[in-house]
Design an enzyme around this catalytic site. Structure first.
Site, PDB file in Angstrom:
ATOM      1  N   LYS A   1       0.839  -1.201   0.000  1.00 34.25           N
ATOM      2  CA  LYS A   1       0.000   0.000   0.000  1.00 34.25           C
ATOM      3  C   LYS A   1       0.878   1.257   0.000  1.00 34.25           C
ATOM      4  O   LYS A   1       2.004   1.223   0.497  1.00 34.25           O
ATOM      5  CB  LYS A   1      -0.806  -0.080   1.304  1.00 34.25           C
TER       6      LYS A   1
ATOM      7  N   LYS B   1       7.577   0.837   1.400  1.00 37.51           N
ATOM      8  CA  LYS B   1       8.215   0.126   0.280  1.00 37.51           C
ATOM      9  C   LYS B   1       9.514   0.783  -0.162  1.00 37.51           C
ATOM     10  O   LYS B   1      10.520   0.125  -0.333  1.00 37.51           O
ATOM     11  CB  LYS B   1       7.309   0.116  -0.975  1.00 37.51           C
TER      12      LYS B   1
ATOM     13  N   LYS C   1       5.259   8.522  -7.674  1.00 40.51           N
ATOM     14  CA  LYS C   1       5.858   9.455  -6.701  1.00 40.51           C
ATOM     15  C   LYS C   1       7.363   9.674  -6.972  1.00 40.51           C
ATOM     16  O   LYS C   1       7.968  10.600  -6.447  1.00 40.51           O
ATOM     17  CB  LYS C   1       5.641   8.888  -5.290  1.00 40.51           C
TER      18      LYS C   1
ATOM     19  N   ASP D   1      -1.642  -0.315  -4.197  1.00 43.95           N
ATOM     20  CA  ASP D   1      -3.051  -0.198  -3.818  1.00 43.95           C
ATOM     21  C   ASP D   1      -3.957   0.133  -4.996  1.00 43.95           C
ATOM     22  O   ASP D   1      -5.143   0.361  -4.811  1.00 43.95           O
ATOM     23  CB  ASP D   1      -3.304   0.744  -2.628  1.00 43.95           C
TER      24      ASP D   1
HETATM   25  P1  ADP Z   1       5.976   3.873   0.345  1.00 38.60           P
HETATM   26  O1  ADP Z   1       7.150   3.811  -0.548  1.00 38.60           O
HETATM   27  O2  ADP Z   1       5.374   2.534   0.617  1.00 38.60           O
HETATM   28  O3  ADP Z   1       4.934   4.844  -0.110  1.00 38.60           O
HETATM   29  P2  ADP Z   1       7.813   5.127   2.192  1.00 38.60           P
HETATM   30  O4  ADP Z   1       8.970   4.180   2.176  1.00 38.60           O
HETATM   31  O5  ADP Z   1       7.923   6.394   1.427  1.00 38.60           O
HETATM   32  O6  ADP Z   1       6.466   4.372   1.792  1.00 38.60           O
HETATM   33  O7  ADP Z   1       7.496   5.428   3.737  1.00 38.60           O
HETATM   34  C1  ADP Z   1       6.472   6.314   4.119  1.00 38.60           C
HETATM   35  C2  ADP Z   1       6.943   7.131   5.318  1.00 38.60           C
HETATM   36  O8  ADP Z   1       7.059   6.287   6.464  1.00 38.60           O
HETATM   37  C3  ADP Z   1       8.284   7.780   5.088  1.00 38.60           C
HETATM   38  O9  ADP Z   1       8.255   9.096   5.590  1.00 38.60           O
HETATM   39  C4  ADP Z   1       9.248   6.881   5.881  1.00 38.60           C
HETATM   40  O10 ADP Z   1      10.336   7.598   6.389  1.00 38.60           O
HETATM   41  C5  ADP Z   1       8.363   6.381   7.013  1.00 38.60           C
HETATM   42  N1  ADP Z   1       8.755   5.041   7.492  1.00 38.60           N
HETATM   43  C6  ADP Z   1       8.663   3.883   6.789  1.00 38.60           C
HETATM   44  N2  ADP Z   1       9.082   2.838   7.537  1.00 38.60           N
HETATM   45  C7  ADP Z   1       9.449   3.345   8.735  1.00 38.60           C
HETATM   46  C8  ADP Z   1       9.972   2.769   9.957  1.00 38.60           C
HETATM   47  N3  ADP Z   1      10.166   1.455  10.089  1.00 38.60           N
HETATM   48  N4  ADP Z   1      10.242   3.607  10.985  1.00 38.60           N
HETATM   49  C9  ADP Z   1      10.026   4.937  10.866  1.00 38.60           C
HETATM   50  N5  ADP Z   1       9.543   5.545   9.768  1.00 38.60           N
HETATM   51  C10 ADP Z   1       9.243   4.761   8.702  1.00 38.60           C
HETATM   52 MG    MG Z   2       7.398   4.802  -2.349  1.00 39.54          MG
END
Ligand code: ADP
Ligand code: MG
Length: 273
Positions: free
Chosen positions: A9, A14, A40, A132
């Site tokens: 999601k 990710k 993104k 998602d």
């Molecule tokens: P996605 O790629 O799935 O959209 P992201 O990797 O960009 O998600 O993560 C979303 C947000 O959550 C980011 O700001 C990231 O720094 C934070 N985040 C993700 N995993 C963790 C974690 N284990 N601890 C703290 N912050 C996290």
């Molecule tokens: Mg991402």
């Protein structure tokens, strides 16, 4: 050689996890291709110096009109990242215009035509794919037959599990292409949460939880500092330790250990809790 596709999601972690996986594989001496498949286009932020890279969609607009397709080379599409990591971001159309899934398909076709998805000298390819949206474009890495190990990032939240259940449906649909569900990664929002619910979800799908990853402020700090991934910047942090363990487990998973997943239909999904 491993083709690893990280699904989940939006906002689940990710890009954070996949960029750290690519870093670890590169630090171990592997030649890595990191492919961001989310409009993104922030997957490679921590892997290159200097912020957002030009996306495939931007290059497409710039190069493909001006040149014959046959003249486009790998060097045109790939941005050289730190640690020798080759980086590509699909990008996407302006919000509200066009189809991001189509952009991902176009990018994968271009990489495939250049031979970068089969050999291309890589030991590992890591794809970071938004999960998602139930759209064929986002399933393109599964459909095109080069994806291998699917890893789904979840949290303890219902909608994260809902997206994972949907992704498992795509994996099931395309399992004849050789894709298999290596397991779930539980990127927890609440470290105190009862883990049994995610464990039960994994059991229903017929898969495993590869790793529980804790919420860790080191992730936020690395993201703001931007110049390095967490495993480089804070190698002793709880997050880095979990991702190191995850990286080794992903490489070790064999196809024969991974039955075709058994996702629930939507009604059963909501009644399951
Ligand atoms: P996605 O790629 O799935 O959209 P992201 O990797 O960009 O998600 O993560 C979303 C947000 O959550 C980011 O700001 C990231 O720094 C934070 N985040 C993700 N995993 C963790 C974690 N284990 N601890 C703290 N912050 C996290
Ligand atoms: Mg991402």
């Amino acid at each position: 050689m491993s083709n690893i596709v990280v699904f989940g999601k939006g906002g689940i972690g990710k890009s954070t996890i996949s960029a750290n996986l690519s870093t670890l594989y590169a630090l171990e001496g592997r030649k890595v291709l990191h492919v961001g498949c989310d409009p993104k286009h922030d997957s490679t932020l921590g892997l290159v110096d200097g912020g957002l890279i030009e996306t495939f969609m931007e290059k497409y607009a710039r190069l493909y009109g001006a040149r014959d397709h046959g003249e486009i080379t790998a060097a045109d599409l790939i941005v050289k990242g730190r640690l020798g990591i080759d980086c590509v971001e699909a990008g996407g159309p302006e919000p509200g215009v066009g189809c991001a899934g189509r952009g991902i398909s176009l990018m994968l076709e271009a990489l495939q035509d250049l031979g970068l998805l089969k050999s291309g000298g890589y030991d590992a390819r890591v794809f970071d794919v938004l999960g998602d949206v139930v759209c064929g474009g986002f399933a393109a890495p599964l459909r095109k037959g080069f994806a291998e190990k699917i890893v789904i990032v979840v949290s303890e939240e219902l909608m994260a599990l809902y997206a994972a259940n949907n992704i498992a449906k795509s994996v099931k649909t395309y399992s004849s292409n050789g894709v298999y569900l290596a397991g779930l990664v539980a990127n927890l929002k609440d470290g105190q949460v009862d883990r049994r619910r995610i464990e039960r979800f994994a059991a229903i799908l017929g898969t495993r939880i590869l790793e529980f990853i804790p919420r860790d402020p080191a992730v936020r700090e690395a993201e703001f500092a931007r110049e390095k991934t967490v495993v480089e910047r804070a190698p002793k942090s709880a997050f880095a330790k979990s991702v190191k363990s995850l990286a080794a487990k992903i490489l070790a998973v064999k196809r024969s250990d991974c039955p075709i997943p058994t996702p629930m239909d939507d009604r059963r999904f909501y009644e399951a809790w």
